[in-house]
Design a protein around this motif. Structure first.
Motif, PDB file in Angstrom:
ATOM      1  N   ILE A   1       2.255   0.081   8.731  1.00  0.00           N
ATOM      2  CA  ILE A   1       1.704  -1.266   8.615  1.00  0.00           C
ATOM      3  C   ILE A   1       0.490  -1.358   9.522  1.00  0.00           C
ATOM      4  O   ILE A   1       0.591  -1.115  10.726  1.00  0.00           O
ATOM      5  CB  ILE A   1       2.747  -2.325   9.033  1.00  0.00           C
ATOM      6  N   ASP A   2      -0.663  -1.718   8.957  1.00  0.00           N
ATOM      7  CA  ASP A   2      -1.869  -1.760   9.789  1.00  0.00           C
ATOM      8  C   ASP A   2      -1.781  -2.889  10.814  1.00  0.00           C
ATOM      9  O   ASP A   2      -1.012  -3.833  10.669  1.00  0.00           O
ATOM     10  CB  ASP A   2      -3.144  -1.824   8.947  1.00  0.00           C
ATOM     11  N   ALA A   3      -2.573  -2.748  11.864  1.00  0.00           N
ATOM     12  CA  ALA A   3      -2.498  -3.651  13.022  1.00  0.00           C
ATOM     13  C   ALA A   3      -2.680  -5.118  12.637  1.00  0.00           C
ATOM     14  O   ALA A   3      -1.967  -5.990  13.141  1.00  0.00           O
ATOM     15  CB  ALA A   3      -3.528  -3.246  14.070  1.00  0.00           C
ATOM     16  N   SER A   4      -3.614  -5.424  11.747  1.00  0.00           N
ATOM     17  CA  SER A   4      -3.852  -6.829  11.388  1.00  0.00           C
ATOM     18  C   SER A   4      -2.648  -7.420  10.656  1.00  0.00           C
ATOM     19  O   SER A   4      -2.342  -8.594  10.814  1.00  0.00           O
ATOM     20  CB  SER A   4      -5.109  -6.967  10.532  1.00  0.00           C
TER      21      SER A   4
ATOM     22  N   ASN B   1       0.793  -1.237   0.000  1.00  0.00           N
ATOM     23  CA  ASN B   1       0.000   0.000   0.000  1.00  0.00           C
ATOM     24  C   ASN B   1       0.826   1.288   0.000  1.00  0.00           C
ATOM     25  O   ASN B   1       0.410   2.282   0.595  1.00  0.00           O
ATOM     26  CB  ASN B   1      -1.010   0.021   1.157  1.00  0.00           C
TER      27      ASN B   1
ATOM     28  N   ARG C   1       0.505  -6.301  11.112  1.00  0.00           N
ATOM     29  CA  ARG C   1       1.586  -6.385  12.111  1.00  0.00           C
ATOM     30  C   ARG C   1       1.539  -7.731  12.826  1.00  0.00           C
ATOM     31  O   ARG C   1       2.575  -8.309  13.157  1.00  0.00           O
ATOM     32  CB  ARG C   1       1.476  -5.269  13.155  1.00  0.00           C
TER      33      ARG C   1
ATOM     34  N   GLU D   1       8.486  -0.729  11.360  1.00  0.00           N
ATOM     35  CA  GLU D   1       7.403   0.065  11.927  1.00  0.00           C
ATOM     36  C   GLU D   1       7.803   0.688  13.248  1.00  0.00           C
ATOM     37  O   GLU D   1       8.531   0.084  14.025  1.00  0.00           O
ATOM     38  CB  GLU D   1       6.188  -0.852  12.146  1.00  0.00           C
TER      39      GLU D   1
ATOM     40  N   GLY E   1       5.006  -0.592   5.126  1.00  0.00           N
ATOM     41  CA  GLY E   1       3.608  -0.182   5.023  1.00  0.00           C
ATOM     42  C   GLY E   1       3.465   1.178   4.387  1.00  0.00           C
ATOM     43  O   GLY E   1       4.448   1.791   3.973  1.00  0.00           O
ATOM     44  N   ASP E   2       2.236   1.646   4.316  1.00  0.00           N
ATOM     45  CA  ASP E   2       1.979   2.892   3.598  1.00  0.00           C
ATOM     46  C   ASP E   2       2.591   4.109   4.291  1.00  0.00           C
ATOM     47  O   ASP E   2       2.916   4.072   5.474  1.00  0.00           O
ATOM     48  CB  ASP E   2       0.482   3.068   3.302  1.00  0.00           C
TER      49      ASP E   2
ATOM     50  N   ARG F   1       0.036   5.733   7.399  1.00  0.00           N
ATOM     51  CA  ARG F   1      -0.341   4.923   8.565  1.00  0.00           C
ATOM     52  C   ARG F   1       0.631   3.795   8.882  1.00  0.00           C
ATOM     53  O   ARG F   1       0.504   3.135   9.904  1.00  0.00           O
ATOM     54  CB  ARG F   1      -1.746   4.358   8.376  1.00  0.00           C
TER      55      ARG F   1
ATOM     56  N   ASP G   1       6.845   1.153  16.692  1.00  0.00           N
ATOM     57  CA  ASP G   1       5.917   0.393  17.520  1.00  0.00           C
ATOM     58  C   ASP G   1       6.585   0.137  18.871  1.00  0.00           C
ATOM     59  O   ASP G   1       7.789  -0.116  18.924  1.00  0.00           O
ATOM     60  CB  ASP G   1       5.605  -0.934  16.813  1.00  0.00           C
TER      61      ASP G   1
END
Length: 179
Positions: free
Chosen positions: A132-135, A17, A137, A104, A126-127, A130, A106
């Motif tokens: 890398i989205d949580a799901s 993304n 990760r 990320e 990731g994009d 945002r 985090d």
């Protein structure tokens, strides 16, 4: 200029993304420099023309031309594969012996310089907004982050990838190419 011999670690990159054709081009160029074996693009990440490309030819040409501006030829030398399902790709890479490392910011992330990479590693990006989205990760084996020392708390995704790829490529190298 001689090319230094470094640890022969297998590294692949997954760009999920990414929005910017310029980030994709820069990522391809950086991946080529650090001998990444392949860049996988997933989600809506733009990518250069592929041999089995089903996209509209005018769109392929336009995206390839825009990516080429920052790729400096790497759009022709860096193997790129578009994969429609990022989760299936992660599982396939894991089956092939790759550790999936998400890059990320985090609380649970390991500082990249302190990480001891395995012989086969897949770096997930990731994009630009945002990350890398949580799901996604949750599907990583490890999260890695570049430490921030100044006032800014983030890097451009292609710059962060460059720092990470340098660390992943050279960690464990004593300068003579021995582990």
């Amino acid at each position: 200029m001689t090319v230094a011999h470094h640890v022969q670690r297998s590294i692949v990159v997954l760009a999920h993304n990414l929005r910017s054709v310029f980030n994709v081009g820069s990522l391809l160029r950086t991946s080529d420099v650090f001998a990444v074996e392949r860049v996988y693009v997933t989600g809506f990440t733009p990518y250069p023309s592929q041999s089995d490309d089903s996209r509209d030819p005018a769109l392929q040409a336009r995206l390839t031309k825009r990516i080429a501006k920052s790729a400096a030829g790497a759009e022709r030398t860096m193997p790129v594969t578009h994969q429609p399902d990022v989760y299936a790709l992660l599982e396939s890479l894991r089956t092939d012996g790759y550790t999936v490392a998400g890059l990320e910011i985090d609380d649970g992330a390991v500082t990249i310089a302190e990480y001891h990479p395995p012989d086969r590693i897949a770096l997930l990006l990731g994009d630009e907004v945002r990350g890398i989205d949580a799901s996604l990760r949750e599907h990583c084996d490890v999260l890695l982050q570049v430490p921030m020392y100044g006032q800014k708390s983030s890097l451009n995704v292609s710059v962060a990838a460059g720092v990470a790829l340098y660390c992943l490529r050279t960690h464990g190298d004593d300068g003579a190419g021995h582990r």
